[in-house]
Scaffold this motif. Structure first.
Motif, PDB file in Angstrom:
ATOM      1  N   ASP A 155       0.771  -1.148   0.040  1.00  0.00           N
ATOM      2  CA  ASP A 155       0.047  -0.143   0.030  1.00  0.00           C
ATOM      3  C   ASP A 155       1.112   1.295  -0.005  1.00  0.00           C
ATOM      4  OD1 ASP A 155      -2.314  -1.290   0.100  1.00  0.00           O
ATOM      5  OD2 ASP A 155      -2.538  -1.425   2.207  1.00  0.00           O
ATOM      6  N   ALA A 156       0.397   2.256  -0.812  1.00  0.00           N
ATOM      7  CA  ALA A 156       1.076   3.448  -0.725  1.00  0.00           C
ATOM      8  C   ALA A 156       0.097   4.711  -1.301  1.00  0.00           C
ATOM      9  CB  ALA A 156       2.288   3.544  -1.835  1.00  0.00           C
ATOM     10  N   GLU A 157       0.690   5.852  -0.643  1.00  0.00           N
ATOM     11  CA  GLU A 157      -0.254   7.006  -0.750  1.00  0.00           C
ATOM     12  C   GLU A 157       0.116   7.670  -2.160  1.00  0.00           C
ATOM     13  OE1 GLU A 157      -0.293   9.327   2.442  1.00  0.00           O
ATOM     14  OE2 GLU A 157      -1.330   8.153   3.753  1.00  0.00           O
ATOM     15  N   LEU A 158      -0.997   8.350  -2.688  1.00  0.00           N
ATOM     16  CA  LEU A 158      -0.772   9.424  -3.739  1.00  0.00           C
ATOM     17  C   LEU A 158      -0.858  10.674  -3.362  1.00  0.00           C
ATOM     18  CD1 LEU A 158      -2.399   6.505  -5.069  1.00  0.00           C
ATOM     19  CD2 LEU A 158      -1.743   7.470  -7.208  1.00  0.00           C
ATOM     20  N   ALA A 159       0.343  11.395  -3.038  1.00  0.00           N
ATOM     21  CA  ALA A 159      -0.039  12.458  -2.339  1.00  0.00           C
ATOM     22  C   ALA A 159      -0.498  13.766  -3.268  1.00  0.00           C
ATOM     23  CB  ALA A 159       1.633  13.227  -1.836  1.00  0.00           C
ATOM     24  N   GLU A 160      -0.072  13.586  -4.519  1.00  0.00           N
ATOM     25  CA  GLU A 160      -1.031  14.450  -5.351  1.00  0.00           C
ATOM     26  C   GLU A 160      -2.255  14.036  -6.031  1.00  0.00           C
ATOM     27  OE1 GLU A 160       2.242  15.981  -8.214  1.00  0.00           O
ATOM     28  OE2 GLU A 160       3.665  14.930  -7.045  1.00  0.00           O
ATOM     29  N   GLY A 161      -2.704  12.893  -5.519  1.00  0.00           N
ATOM     30  CA  GLY A 161      -4.111  12.334  -6.176  1.00  0.00           C
ATOM     31  C   GLY A 161      -5.070  13.356  -5.856  1.00  0.00           C
ATOM     32  N   ARG A 162      -5.893  13.457  -6.824  1.00  0.00           N
ATOM     33  CA  ARG A 162      -7.282  14.196  -6.592  1.00  0.00           C
ATOM     34  C   ARG A 162      -8.503  13.452  -6.283  1.00  0.00           C
ATOM     35  NH1 ARG A 162      -6.123  19.206 -11.077  1.00  0.00           N
ATOM     36  NH2 ARG A 162      -4.236  19.940 -10.297  1.00  0.00           N
ATOM     37  N   GLU A 163      -8.411  12.199  -6.949  1.00  0.00           N
ATOM     38  CA  GLU A 163      -9.693  11.151  -6.534  1.00  0.00           C
ATOM     39  C   GLU A 163      -8.948   9.914  -5.849  1.00  0.00           C
ATOM     40  OE1 GLU A 163     -12.749  10.416  -8.841  1.00  0.00           O
ATOM     41  OE2 GLU A 163     -13.035  12.513  -9.663  1.00  0.00           O
ATOM     42  N   MET A 164      -8.079   9.441  -6.588  1.00  0.00           N
ATOM     43  CA  MET A 164      -7.299   8.211  -5.993  1.00  0.00           C
ATOM     44  C   MET A 164      -6.318   8.750  -5.109  1.00  0.00           C
ATOM     45  SD  MET A 164      -6.191   4.623  -7.698  1.00  0.00           S
ATOM     46  CE  MET A 164      -4.984   5.442  -8.772  1.00  0.00           C
ATOM     47  N   ARG A 165      -6.421   8.169  -3.737  1.00  0.00           N
ATOM     48  CA  ARG A 165      -5.094   8.675  -2.919  1.00  0.00           C
ATOM     49  C   ARG A 165      -4.412   7.588  -2.304  1.00  0.00           C
ATOM     50  NH1 ARG A 165      -6.641  14.036  -1.011  1.00  0.00           N
ATOM     51  NH2 ARG A 165      -7.768  14.923  -2.485  1.00  0.00           N
ATOM     52  N   THR A 166      -4.860   6.365  -2.624  1.00  0.00           N
ATOM     53  CA  THR A 166      -4.015   5.385  -2.161  1.00  0.00           C
ATOM     54  C   THR A 166      -4.458   4.129  -3.005  1.00  0.00           C
ATOM     55  OG1 THR A 166      -3.485   3.823  -0.266  1.00  0.00           O
ATOM     56  CG2 THR A 166      -5.779   4.478  -0.502  1.00  0.00           C
ATOM     57  N   ASN A 167      -3.297   3.129  -3.062  1.00  0.00           N
ATOM     58  CA  ASN A 167      -3.550   1.895  -3.863  1.00  0.00           C
ATOM     59  C   ASN A 167      -2.413   1.012  -3.296  1.00  0.00           C
ATOM     60  OD1 ASN A 167      -4.195  -0.273  -5.588  1.00  0.00           O
ATOM     61  ND2 ASN A 167      -5.457   1.222  -6.872  1.00  0.00           N
ATOM     62  N   ALA A 168      -2.654  -0.397  -3.973  1.00  0.00           N
ATOM     63  CA  ALA A 168      -1.398  -1.016  -3.716  1.00  0.00           C
ATOM     64  C   ALA A 168      -0.477  -1.312  -5.014  1.00  0.00           C
ATOM     65  CB  ALA A 168      -1.804  -2.477  -3.145  1.00  0.00           C
ATOM     66  N   PHE A 169       0.779  -0.878  -4.715  1.00  0.00           N
ATOM     67  CA  PHE A 169       1.531  -0.912  -5.835  1.00  0.00           C
ATOM     68  C   PHE A 169       2.503  -2.164  -5.912  1.00  0.00           C
ATOM     69  CE2 PHE A 169       1.389   3.539  -7.544  1.00  0.00           C
ATOM     70  CZ  PHE A 169       0.402   4.244  -6.700  1.00  0.00           C
ATOM     71  N   MET A 170       3.154  -2.751  -6.906  1.00  0.00           N
ATOM     72  CA  MET A 170       3.996  -3.698  -7.023  1.00  0.00           C
ATOM     73  C   MET A 170       5.156  -3.090  -6.182  1.00  0.00           C
ATOM     74  SD  MET A 170       4.126  -4.974 -10.865  1.00  0.00           S
ATOM     75  CE  MET A 170       2.729  -5.867 -11.696  1.00  0.00           C
ATOM     76  N   CYS A 171       5.821  -4.065  -5.281  1.00  0.00           N
ATOM     77  CA  CYS A 171       6.952  -3.721  -4.559  1.00  0.00           C
ATOM     78  C   CYS A 171       8.003  -3.230  -5.459  1.00  0.00           C
ATOM     79  CB  CYS A 171       7.456  -4.561  -3.433  1.00  0.00           C
ATOM     80  SG  CYS A 171       5.798  -5.048  -2.383  1.00  0.00           S
ATOM     81  N   ASP A 172       8.235  -3.969  -6.483  1.00  0.00           N
ATOM     82  CA  ASP A 172       9.415  -3.771  -7.203  1.00  0.00           C
ATOM     83  C   ASP A 172       9.248  -2.243  -8.103  1.00  0.00           C
ATOM     84  OD1 ASP A 172      10.975  -6.101  -7.164  1.00  0.00           O
ATOM     85  OD2 ASP A 172       9.748  -7.312  -8.328  1.00  0.00           O
ATOM     86  N   ALA A 173       8.159  -2.054  -8.223  1.00  0.00           N
ATOM     87  CA  ALA A 173       7.838  -0.410  -8.885  1.00  0.00           C
ATOM     88  C   ALA A 173       8.142   0.462  -7.864  1.00  0.00           C
ATOM     89  CB  ALA A 173       6.607  -0.504  -9.281  1.00  0.00           C
ATOM     90  N   LEU A 174       7.819   0.170  -6.720  1.00  0.00           N
ATOM     91  CA  LEU A 174       7.980   1.321  -5.659  1.00  0.00           C
ATOM     92  C   LEU A 174       9.667   1.351  -5.449  1.00  0.00           C
ATOM     93  CD1 LEU A 174       4.977   0.593  -3.140  1.00  0.00           C
ATOM     94  CD2 LEU A 174       5.324   2.490  -4.615  1.00  0.00           C
TER      95      LEU A 174
END
Length: 306
Positions: A149-168
């Motif tokens: 799980d990670a936050e999207l600090a600049e998100g206007r609608e979607m503020r969080t989702n689960a990202f691939m660990c490798d991508a993060l």
């Protein structure tokens, strides 16, 4: 990394060597004069991908020795390259080879596939061709344990989702989509394609405005390089097809994913007609939110034929 950021990085590096201000200006101007904003190459898939990246300064511009890289192609559908639903395997292979040549410490070719994972890997041809470069480098990640799980600090609608660990954890993300239409988003290219790096993409269709949430995602997952496979283009009934497939035989590359997407939109017919980048909601919003430039007339687009 955006082109502007790249130039700043180059200038900063030169500055550490004690070069004076006038030389910095000349170096920056030389780079700006040399590399186009967008490179479009017509040729065989692998050769065109390499030539397009070379026109931007080569993979070493984007990948530094020791870095961790995620390559994000389309490989979600259990179909062959002729359907234009998945990235051509030779394009993916060439990008992988270029990353290794640039000295990447770790490269992963990843997607959260939509159809049967094993069939998608087999029929797309991407896993087999990547295994020929480095066994195990290409993976589909469907289990939630591979996500964080990670936050999207600049998100206007979607503020969080689960990202691939490798991508993060990646230093560099390279978007390598196939150019195709999309029933909900209009087109699926470099920006839209990053939905394959999160666990719950359905929520972007059901809870949020899709175009806004695609751009929200782009504020967190920022490809440093976009390489769009337009050797074949699925112009109708995307993303899964079957639909009308044209064969421009081109690869489009840019350090600006918005510019790459805009070039692809303006270069081909979609749904039997020409479209402008501003007609694609998420491309227009990404431009308006400062994530890139969709104004083709303001970009340097260089085309070659191999």
């Amino acid at each position: 990394m955006q082109r502007r950021d790249f130039l700043k990085w180059q200038l900063a590096g030169i500055g550490m060597l004690g070069v004076n201000a006038s030389m910095l200006t000349l170096a920056g101007k030389a780079l700006a004069d040399t590399c186009p904003d967008v490179a479009v190459v017509k040729g065989a898939p692998g050769a065109a991908a390499r030539a397009a990246v070379n026109m931007l300064g080569g993979m070493s511009r984007f990948v530094k020795p020791g870095q961790k890289v995620v390559i994000k192609p389309n490989m979600s559908f259990a179909q062959g390259p002729e359907t234009a639903t998945n990235t051509h395997p030779e394009v993916v292979r060439e990008v992988l080879v270029m990353c290794k040549e640039a000295g990447a410490a770790r490269v992963r070719v990843l997607d959260h596939v939509l159809q049967d994972p094993e069939l998608s890997m087999t029929r797309s041809g991407i896993r087999d061709i990547c295994d020929g470069v480095e066994p195990g480098v290409c993976r589909y990640l469907t289990n939630v344990s591979f996500y964080q799980d990670a936050e999207l600090a600049e998100g206007r609608e979607m503020r969080t989702n689960a990202f691939m660990c490798d991508a993060l954890d990646a230093d560099v993300i390279i978007a390598v989509p196939v150019a195709k239409s999309h029933g909900s988003a209009g087109v699926s290219l470099a920006i839209k394609g990053q939905m394959g790096l999160i666990y719950d993409r359905r929520i972007m269709h059901s809870r949020y405005d899709l175009n806004t949430s695609i751009v929200d995602l782009a504020t967190r997952v920022k490809p440093g390089l976009a390489i769009i496979d337009a050797t074949r283009v699925l112009t109708t009934n995307g993303p899964g097809g079957p639909g009308k497939v044209i064969q421009p035989g081109e690869v489009i590359a840019s350090a600006d994913p918005v510019a790459a997407d805009a070039t692809a939109v303006s270069s081909y017919e979609w749904y039997g007609r020409k479209m402008q980048p501003r007609q694609v909601g998420h491309i227009r919003l990404a431009h308006e939110r400062g994530l890139g430039n969709m104004n083709i007339e303001a970009l340097t687009v260089r085309r070659i034929v191999l």
